[in-house]
Design an enzyme around this catalytic site. Structure first.
Site, mmCIF file in Angstrom:
data_model
loop_
_atom_site.group_PDB
_atom_site.id
_atom_site.type_symbol
_atom_site.label_atom_id
_atom_site.label_comp_id
_atom_site.label_asym_id
_atom_site.label_seq_id
_atom_site.Cartn_x
_atom_site.Cartn_y
_atom_site.Cartn_z
ATOM 1 N N TYR A 56 -48.947 -78.056 24.277
ATOM 2 C CA TYR A 56 -49.364 -79.329 23.720
ATOM 3 C C TYR A 56 -50.840 -79.585 24.138
ATOM 4 O O TYR A 56 -50.754 -80.136 25.443
ATOM 5 C CB TYR A 56 -48.357 -80.771 24.173
ATOM 6 N N LYS A 109 -49.647 -77.316 19.724
ATOM 7 C CA LYS A 109 -49.748 -78.719 19.169
ATOM 8 C C LYS A 109 -51.288 -79.281 19.649
ATOM 9 O O LYS A 109 -51.137 -79.603 20.626
ATOM 10 C CB LYS A 109 -48.615 -79.495 19.755
#
Length: 306
Positions: A142, A172
């Site tokens: 992330y 992400k």
């Protein structure tokens, strides 16, 4: 991990809000309604326990309960990405192991927020130790520099993680640097799944190769964002720009009136209040939110036929 277009993520993934009762307790009973609400509005998956899901305000036991609720009550066709990042690697491993046991589609971890790795190698070590706790699941990093303060590029992290995490799948990517994002998308001839995370830049991300996006506004604004994707796929870029501008205006209005939970309340899928230390808004502000959306002719665009 080599990835091809057939197993990449496509479409919108809602960074799901975490529902609470009025007293601040976790409201697991509200998850089925939230799930069905999101499905009817065109999302292809949910990203649970993330920043929008208020993970720093949840205990590990609550995060385990949240994952269990989503994974045991899922519906066919809805992907479930479980965020397992934590300031404690051991707690992150607990979350990852449970996600694997219950059949999550993937796990994701943000960089630690307090004792931060000082190098990319240190960051990849942190990610590797978490990914090893769920070796059968795809692992995504992330990438959120504004939150974590990590200054390394997405591409640098991607290259290091690829070498050392067997179940690494992609990123992400919640950052504004589209040149870096495009390089990540093109890395090894598009081998990795790079999910874009800045909702207000969905259109430009599609122009440089995005196939999927994860964001908070897809809880309530997915009808508009689906229109952006449809217009791009049809080659109607002027129309796509109109839809992006509308989606961005909805976001601005939402931010002025209490954010995503206010929006969900006016749309009929109440997720309860935010948990402290975040603040909540009055009923009057909720009423003003509905009025503002109608005044700017945005209310109808947020509705679905279901």
């Amino acid at each position: 991990m080599k990835s091809n277009s057939s197993n990449k993520t496509h479409g919108l993934i809602a960074a799901a809000l975490t529902p609470f009762e009025d007293n601040g307790e976790l409201a697991i009973n509200r998850i089925p309604k939230l799930r069905d609400f999101l499905i009817t509005r065109g999302v292809k998956g949910v990203f649970i326990g993330g920043t929008t899901g208020e993970w720093p305000s949840l205990t590990t036991d609550e995060r385990l309960q949240l994952s269990e609720a989503w994974l045991t009550q899922r519906k066919a066709g809805l992907k479930v990405f479980v965020h397992v990042g934590h300031v404690s690697v051991r707690e992150a491993q607990r979350l990852a192991s449970q996600a694997e046991e219950l059949g999550a589609d993937s796990i994701t971890a943000v960089a630690p927020l307090i004792f931060k790795p000082t190098t990319v190698d240190g960051l990849v070590d942190y990610c590797s130790s978490i990914a090893q706790a769920a070796p059968s699941l795809p692992f995504y990093f992330y990438h959120f520099p504004a939150l974590t303060g990590m200054t390394a590029s997405g591409l640098e992290i991607l290259r290091k993680a690829t070498e050392r995490i067997p179940n690494f799948r992609g990123l992400k990517y919640t950052h504004e640097t589209l040149a870096d994002y495009a390089e990540c998308v093109q890395c090894k001839d598009g081998a990795y799944d790079i999910l874009y995370g800045r909702d207000e830049m969905l259109l430009p991300s599609l122009s440089v190769g995005a196939r999927a996006a994860i964001g908070s506004t897809y809880n309530y604004g997915s009808p508009l964002s689906c229109k952006i994707i449809e217009a791009v796929e049809a080659g109607k870029y002027d129309e796509a720009r109109i839809w992006q501008n509308r989606a961005n205006r909805v976001l601005e209005i939402a931010d002025q009136h209490g954010g995503g939970k206010s929006m969900m309340r006016v749309l009929g899928c109440d997720c309860g209040p935010y948990r402290a230390p975040q603040t909540n808004v009055s009923d009057a502000i909720i009423t003003n939110l509905r009025s503002e959306l109608k005044k700017e002719n945005l209310w109808h665009s947020l509705q679905t036929e279901n």
